[in-house]
Structure formats: structure tokens, C-alpha cells
Design a protein around this motif. Structure first.
Motif, PDB file in Angstrom:
ATOM      1  N   THR A   1       0.855  -1.179   0.000  1.00 24.65           N
ATOM      2  CA  THR A   1       0.000   0.000   0.000  1.00 24.65           C
ATOM      3  C   THR A   1       0.893   1.231   0.000  1.00 24.65           C
ATOM      4  OG1 THR A   1      -1.823  -1.065   1.165  1.00 24.65           O
ATOM      5  CG2 THR A   1      -1.719   1.333   1.270  1.00 24.65           C
ATOM      6  N   ALA A   2       0.670   2.120  -0.972  1.00 29.44           N
ATOM      7  CA  ALA A   2       1.430   3.368  -1.074  1.00 29.44           C
ATOM      8  C   ALA A   2       0.515   4.530  -0.722  1.00 29.44           C
ATOM      9  CB  ALA A   2       1.970   3.535  -2.495  1.00 29.44           C
ATOM     10  N   LYS A   3       1.027   5.481   0.078  1.00 27.58           N
ATOM     11  CA  LYS A   3       0.229   6.634   0.492  1.00 27.58           C
ATOM     12  C   LYS A   3       1.035   7.910   0.300  1.00 27.58           C
ATOM     13  CE  LYS A   3      -2.343   4.080   4.040  1.00 27.58           C
ATOM     14  NZ  LYS A   3      -2.698   4.007   5.484  1.00 27.58           N
ATOM     15  N   ALA A  39      -2.733   3.921  -2.992  1.00 30.06           N
ATOM     16  CA  ALA A  39      -2.677   3.077  -4.184  1.00 30.06           C
ATOM     17  C   ALA A  39      -2.016   1.756  -3.820  1.00 30.06           C
ATOM     18  CB  ALA A  39      -1.906   3.767  -5.305  1.00 30.06           C
ATOM     19  N   THR A  40      -2.227   0.757  -4.669  1.00 32.32           N
ATOM     20  CA  THR A  40      -1.574  -0.543  -4.499  1.00 32.32           C
ATOM     21  C   THR A  40      -0.407  -0.651  -5.470  1.00 32.32           C
ATOM     22  OG1 THR A  40      -3.622  -1.631  -3.798  1.00 32.32           O
ATOM     23  CG2 THR A  40      -1.862  -3.043  -4.593  1.00 32.32           C
ATOM     24  N   ALA A  41       0.752  -1.005  -4.943  1.00 31.88           N
ATOM     25  CA  ALA A  41       1.946  -1.201  -5.767  1.00 31.88           C
ATOM     26  C   ALA A  41       2.257  -2.688  -5.851  1.00 31.88           C
ATOM     27  CB  ALA A  41       3.129  -0.450  -5.174  1.00 31.88           C
ATOM     28  N   PHE A  42       2.732  -3.112  -7.015  1.00 31.27           N
ATOM     29  CA  PHE A  42       3.070  -4.516  -7.244  1.00 31.27           C
ATOM     30  C   PHE A  42       4.557  -4.626  -7.566  1.00 31.27           C
ATOM     31  CE2 PHE A  42      -1.327  -3.826  -8.383  1.00 31.27           C
ATOM     32  CZ  PHE A  42      -1.989  -4.894  -7.785  1.00 31.27           C
ATOM     33  N   LEU A  71      11.843  -5.820   1.247  1.00 30.58           N
ATOM     34  CA  LEU A  71      11.297  -4.553   1.730  1.00 30.58           C
ATOM     35  C   LEU A  71       9.982  -4.773   2.467  1.00 30.58           C
ATOM     36  CD1 LEU A  71      11.174  -1.430   1.801  1.00 30.58           C
ATOM     37  CD2 LEU A  71       9.976  -1.551  -0.391  1.00 30.58           C
ATOM     38  N   VAL A  72       9.892  -4.251   3.708  1.00 29.48           N
ATOM     39  CA  VAL A  72       8.680  -4.324   4.517  1.00 29.48           C
ATOM     40  C   VAL A  72       8.003  -2.962   4.584  1.00 29.48           C
ATOM     41  CG1 VAL A  72       7.759  -4.794   6.825  1.00 29.48           C
ATOM     42  CG2 VAL A  72       9.592  -6.219   5.895  1.00 29.48           C
ATOM     43  N   ARG A  73       8.777  -1.920   4.794  1.00 28.67           N
ATOM     44  CA  ARG A  73       8.220  -0.581   4.927  1.00 28.67           C
ATOM     45  C   ARG A  73       9.233   0.449   4.448  1.00 28.67           C
ATOM     46  NH1 ARG A  73       4.110   2.001   7.457  1.00 28.67           N
ATOM     47  NH2 ARG A  73       4.484   4.114   8.237  1.00 28.67           N
ATOM     48  N   LEU A  74       8.727   1.554   3.904  1.00 29.16           N
ATOM     49  CA  LEU A  74       9.587   2.648   3.472  1.00 29.16           C
ATOM     50  C   LEU A  74       8.887   3.969   3.741  1.00 29.16           C
ATOM     51  CD1 LEU A  74      11.730   2.819   0.281  1.00 29.16           C
ATOM     52  CD2 LEU A  74      10.299   4.757   0.887  1.00 29.16           C
ATOM     53  N   GLU A  75       9.617   4.927   4.294  1.00 26.50           N
ATOM     54  CA  GLU A  75       9.104   6.272   4.519  1.00 26.50           C
ATOM     55  C   GLU A  75      10.032   7.264   3.830  1.00 26.50           C
ATOM     56  OE1 GLU A  75       8.864   6.782   8.718  1.00 26.50           O
ATOM     57  OE2 GLU A  75       7.180   5.367   8.958  1.00 26.50           O
ATOM     58  N   GLU A 106       4.756   6.970   1.930  1.00 27.16           N
ATOM     59  CA  GLU A 106       5.121   5.733   2.603  1.00 27.16           C
ATOM     60  C   GLU A 106       4.651   4.528   1.795  1.00 27.16           C
ATOM     61  OE1 GLU A 106       1.780   4.627   5.822  1.00 27.16           O
ATOM     62  OE2 GLU A 106       2.920   6.437   6.324  1.00 27.16           O
ATOM     63  N   LEU A 107       5.347   3.424   2.017  1.00 31.65           N
ATOM     64  CA  LEU A 107       5.050   2.170   1.359  1.00 31.65           C
ATOM     65  C   LEU A 107       5.068   1.095   2.434  1.00 31.65           C
ATOM     66  CD1 LEU A 107       4.761   1.407  -1.758  1.00 31.65           C
ATOM     67  CD2 LEU A 107       7.107   0.583  -1.585  1.00 31.65           C
ATOM     68  N   SER A 108       4.017   0.247   2.511  1.00 34.53           N
ATOM     69  CA  SER A 108       3.975  -0.794   3.530  1.00 34.53           C
ATOM     70  C   SER A 108       3.468  -2.095   2.923  1.00 34.53           C
ATOM     71  CB  SER A 108       3.084  -0.375   4.700  1.00 34.53           C
ATOM     72  OG  SER A 108       1.795  -0.023   4.260  1.00 34.53           O
ATOM     73  N   ILE A 109       4.032  -3.212   3.350  1.00 37.91           N
ATOM     74  CA  ILE A 109       3.753  -4.508   2.757  1.00 37.91           C
ATOM     75  C   ILE A 109       2.343  -4.974   3.087  1.00 37.91           C
ATOM     76  CG2 ILE A 109       4.595  -5.933   4.682  1.00 37.91           C
ATOM     77  CD1 ILE A 109       6.052  -7.634   2.512  1.00 37.91           C
ATOM     78  N   ASP A 110       1.697  -5.630   2.110  1.00 41.24           N
ATOM     79  CA  ASP A 110       0.360  -6.204   2.292  1.00 41.24           C
ATOM     80  C   ASP A 110       0.383  -7.725   2.159  1.00 41.24           C
ATOM     81  OD1 ASP A 110      -1.160  -3.944   2.869  1.00 41.24           O
ATOM     82  OD2 ASP A 110      -1.440  -3.452   0.760  1.00 41.24           O
ATOM     83  N   THR A 111       0.856  -8.215   1.012  1.00 39.77           N
ATOM     84  CA  THR A 111       0.936  -9.655   0.759  1.00 39.77           C
ATOM     85  C   THR A 111       2.290  -9.962   0.154  1.00 39.77           C
ATOM     86  OG1 THR A 111       0.051  -9.554  -1.499  1.00 39.77           O
ATOM     87  CG2 THR A 111      -1.552  -9.730   0.312  1.00 39.77           C
TER      88      THR A 111
END
Length: 240
Positions: free
Chosen positions: A31-33, A39-42, A210-214, A224-229
Motif C-alpha cells: 500500500t502506497a500513500k 494506491a496498491t503497488a506490485f 522490503l517491509v516498509r519505506l518512509e 510511505e510504502l507498507s507490505i500487504d501480501t
């Protein structure tokens, strides 16, 4: 379209995977915010031939059910004695602020053909040069196999070579949709005058994925970017 630009920066920052022998293929969604948008990033790392990989990132920004822009980024590289050797890089952003970039690496001739929209350059290559996506794979490998706390890489960006410097600052356990994950926290080292800030958390039990990025941009925009699946080698990634 500022949100799409912020998301595009996130996509290019980290796509880390490392293993004691060679990178393991994976599929991840995030999930990107940014700027009130989500938005969802792949992200996917694929073994396309022995020791040859393709790393792909993609993201589409949907507003009121309409696709207002998208970002895709691809790096093709060879895995050689624990080192990334980039072969081809592509970046495309669609929407109001459309942009296209590509780089072809010819290591036999020691030259790179770099293009950005209507401009093009031919630059001399030196050993160890990486593209703007593949360098992140190298970070995971170096954390795994080298007793270092700082990591420096020479990255080709359009018509110049930039030095990327990162430092391990902590180890933390993060709560994620996959469960609790052991991580190492990494920060990019910049000049004291810079307003930009990049902080990354990588899963130490899962090849430093990568799990999380700020990220804070020079204008102060926070993303920010945070892992979903996530799956690795076709198996779900799970927490501790």
C-alpha cells in the motif's frame, strides 16, 4: 499528479532480495500513500534464465474509479559471483506528467546508451555501476554477506553517475498484515543541508525483502510504502 510522482519515487527506491547463493523470486503487494491518496503497488522478481533476472514494479493511481496515471519500472540483470550486472532498465510514467527512460548496458564495449524522453547520451561504464532499480537488490546481498554498516553504490541516472550511501541504524520488530517481522532499519545518508529523508525496513528472516519505506521529499511531501501480501519461491511469507 504530485501524488503519482511521489509514488513513482517510492517504487524505485527499494526492491530488495538477497540469498547466500542467489536472489529468490518473489511477488509482493504494497500500500502506497501520499498527499491523502492511496494506491496498491506490485513488485515481482522473476528468474528468466540461469542467473538472469527481471525485476518489475508497477502502480496505478485510481481516483473516483478512474485511472489518472500509472508507473512501471523494469530492470533486467545478470547475477555474477554475488554481484548485480545490469543489462537493461526501463521506466515509464503515464498521465499528465508522462515520462519515459531507458538504459542499455553494453559491458563488452564498456558503454551505456541512456535515454530520457527526447534526450539521449552514451556514457562510459566502470565495473560495479548499477541502474536505479537493481542497486536495491545488491543492498540485500551485501547486508547478508558483508560485515558492514554502511553501503555505497554508483548508480547511473540519465546522463550522470550518482553515489547512493545507506547506513544500518537499528533492528526492529514490525507489525504487518503478514504478522510480526524481524527487520533491519536503514537510512540514506545525505548532506546536512538536505531536507530529503529516506528510511527503510527490510525483513531479516526473508532475504531482506522490503517491509516498509518512509520518504520525505525536498518540498516536504511525505510518502510511505507498507507490505500487504508476499510470496517467496511460491510460498507465503509469514511472521515470527
Amino acid at each position: 499528479m504530485r501524488a503519482l510522482g511521489a509514488f513513482a519515487l517510492l517504487l524505485s527506491l527499494f526492491a530488495t532480495s538477497a540469498h547466500s547463493s542467489e536472489p529468490r523470486p518473489y511477488d509482493v503487494t504494497y500500500t502506497a500513500k501520499a498527499l491523502g491518496f492511496s494506491a496498491t503497488a506490485f513488485r515481482r522478481l522473476t528468474l528468466t534464465a540461469p542467473e538472469h533476472y527481471t525485476l518489475e514494479n508497477s502502480l496505478s493511481l485510481i481516483v473516483l474509479g478512474a485511472n489518472v496515471g500509472s508507473v512501471s519500472e523494469t530492470s533486467e540483470f545478470r547475477w555474477e559471483d554475488g554481484t548485480i550486472v545490469p543489462l537493461h532498465y526501463e521506466y515509464e510514467q503515464t498521465g499528465l506528467s508522462a515520462s519515459v527512460e531507458s538504459v542499455d548496458f553494453d559491458w563488452e564495449k564498456g558503454l551505456a546508451d541512456s535515454r530520457s524522453d527526447d534526450e539521449s547520451w552514451q556514457l562510459e561504464l566502470s565495473p560495479g555501476v548499477l541502474d536505479k532499480l537493481s542497486y536495491s537488490v545488491q543492498i540485500g546481498q551485501d547486508i547478508l554477506n558483508k560485515d558492514l554498516e554502511e553501503f555505497q553504490y554508483e548508480v547511473l541516472d540519465e546522463n550522470q553517475f550518482d553515489d547512493y550511501l545507506y547506513q544500518i541504524t537499528a533492528t526492529e520488530v514490525l507489525d504487518t498484515p503478514l504478522g510480526k517481522l524481524n527487520t533491519v532499519k536503514i537510512e540514506r545518508i545525505r548532506s546536512s543541508q538536505s531536507r530529503r529523508r529516506t528510511t527503510v525496513w527490510l525483513a531479516s528472516d526473508w532475504d531482506y525483502l522490503l517491509v516498509r519505506l518512509e520518504q520525505v521529499s525536498s518540498s516536504g511531501t511525505e510518502t510511505e510504502l507498507s507490505i500487504d501480501t508476499a510470496t517467496m519461491d511460491g510460498e507465503p511469507i509469514t511472521g515470527i
